[in-house]
Design an enzyme around this catalytic site. Structure first.
Site, PDB file in Angstrom:
ATOM      1  NE  ARG A 144      -8.644  24.920  -8.824  1.00 28.62           N
ATOM      2  CZ  ARG A 144      -8.673  25.479 -10.036  1.00 28.62           C
ATOM      3  NH1 ARG A 144      -9.065  26.708 -10.187  1.00 28.62           N
ATOM      4  NH2 ARG A 144      -8.298  24.792 -11.093  1.00 28.62           N
ATOM      5  CE  LYS A 177     -11.065  32.522  -4.844  1.00 24.07           C
ATOM      6  NZ  LYS A 177     -10.144  31.657  -5.556  1.00 24.07           N
ATOM      7  NE  ARG A 199      -5.102  35.491 -17.206  1.00 27.60           N
ATOM      8  CZ  ARG A 199      -3.915  35.857 -17.651  1.00 27.60           C
ATOM      9  NH1 ARG A 199      -3.271  36.870 -17.102  1.00 27.60           N
ATOM     10  NH2 ARG A 199      -3.355  35.223 -18.656  1.00 27.60           N
TER      11      ARG A 199
HETATM   12  C1  BTN Z   1      -8.860  28.634  -3.944  1.00 29.88           C
HETATM   13  O1  BTN Z   1      -9.716  29.404  -4.363  1.00 29.88           O
HETATM   14  O2  BTN Z   1      -7.697  28.681  -4.370  1.00 29.88           O
HETATM   15  C2  BTN Z   1      -9.239  27.612  -2.888  1.00 29.88           C
HETATM   16  C3  BTN Z   1      -9.158  28.147  -1.510  1.00 29.88           C
HETATM   17  C4  BTN Z   1      -9.533  27.131  -0.444  1.00 29.88           C
HETATM   18  C5  BTN Z   1      -9.259  27.635   0.950  1.00 29.88           C
HETATM   19  C6  BTN Z   1      -9.795  26.702   2.007  1.00 29.88           C
HETATM   20  S1  BTN Z   1      -9.790  27.418   3.618  1.00 29.88           S
HETATM   21  C7  BTN Z   1     -10.186  25.873   4.320  1.00 29.88           C
HETATM   22  C8  BTN Z   1      -9.375  24.827   3.578  1.00 29.88           C
HETATM   23  N1  BTN Z   1      -8.050  24.710   4.160  1.00 29.88           N
HETATM   24  C9  BTN Z   1      -7.103  25.098   3.306  1.00 29.88           C
HETATM   25  O3  BTN Z   1      -5.877  25.109   3.558  1.00 29.88           O
HETATM   26  N2  BTN Z   1      -7.641  25.505   2.155  1.00 29.88           N
HETATM   27  C10 BTN Z   1      -9.088  25.364   2.161  1.00 29.88           C
END
Ligand code: BTN
Length: 268
Positions: free
Chosen positions: A64, A129, A263
């Site tokens: 994100r 996480k 946070r």
């Molecule tokens: C986050 O917590 O910031 C979100 C992470 C999301 C990761 C997943 S892995 C599969 C899909 N492909 C990506 O490039 N990102 C999501």
């Protein structure tokens, strides 16, 4: 010693999802390596609902807010699924919360308890996480929205890894025995195929009770980071639209996930 985990396998994943729910799948690919499973689906010329892409490794995994998602080979889960909603994009507020609930339900079915959700869409175990969710819109019309749902689940992460300088954990560290990635992938897809049609029909209202059971932030002292500065308060759950509620004295303020990050005040 490095663990040797089984490769991802469509047949095994299908058998975990079961025949009835597998009917939601229109296309299923497992790639040895890809830049990002979300980008792979978003760049398809025609993307039908129920297209799944899993990869053993991502070379440019995205998180994100433009962050990277660390995606080393053959230990974790990198999963993307396309889905069509006959809803306007504005009515999809709360979708990431619903996906988080589906992941927790899958982890519970796998045998992991004590997993919680940190609003809006992080899966946590013991303040660390475990999984993240990135939902992106693929095609928007007046009354329908196609999304790509991306899920990254830490299953077996090399110890030297750091994820965005935030505390992380993987399934292996919790369970202490070799994880079954195919079963985890199948259970997550299964729970998504239950949750997404339910969200289409009943919106967030059908999930609010479950959210309350899983909410990591409720009653906690929080610091909300906004473009205008940081705001301190106590987590007070979510509203009907999936906004985070923050209590400051006698007032309660609602925050949309768009431009803020949360946070724990004690970690600042
Ligand atoms: C986050 O917590 O910031 C979100 C992470 C999301 C990761 C997943 S892995 C599969 C899909 N492909 C990506 O490039 N990102 C999501």
């Amino acid at each position: 010693m490095m663990l040797e985990l089984e490769f991802l396998d469509t047949g095994t994943i299908y058998s975990v999802i079961g025949e009835e729910l597998s009917s939601y799948i229109n296309n299923f690919e497992i790639l040895p390596s890809v830049n990002s499973t979300n980008d792979y689906l978003l760049n398809k010329e025609t993307l039908v609902a129920g297209t799944i892409c899993l990869a053993e490794q991502q070379t440019a995994g995205r998180g994100r807010c433009g962050r990277n998602w660390l995606s080393p080979a053959s230990g974790n889960l990198y999963l993307s699924l396309s889905w069509d909603f006959t809803k306007k994009i504005a009515s999809l507020n709360g979708l990431t919360l619903v996906i988080g609930i589906a992941i927790i339900n899958a982890l519970n079915a796998y045998g992991l308890s004590r997993v919680k959700l940190k609003w809006p869409n992080d899966v946590y175990f013991s303040q660390r996480k475990l999984a993240g969710i990135l939902v992106e819109s693929a095609k928007i019309t007046k009354n329908s929205t196609q999304v790509v749902i991306g899920i990254g689940l830490n299953i077996y992460m090399p110890q030297e890894s750091t994820i965005l300088n935030q505390p992380w954990i993987d399934v292996y560290s919790i369970e202490k025995h070799p994880p079954d990635r195919n079963r985890l992938a199948g259970l997550i897809l299964r729970e998504l195929f239950i949750a997404l049609p339910k969200f289409q029909e009943f919106s967030l209202s059908a999930f609010r009770h479950r959210w309350q059971e899983l909410d990591l932030l409720v009653g906690q002292e929080l610091s909300i980071h906004t473009p205008k500065g940081d705001i301190l308060g106590i987590g007070a759950g979510i509203d009907e639209f999936g906004n985070l509620l923050l209590r400051q004295g006698n007032t309660v303020q609602a925050f949309n996930s768009g431009e803020i990050s949360v946070r724990f005040a004690s970690f600042i």
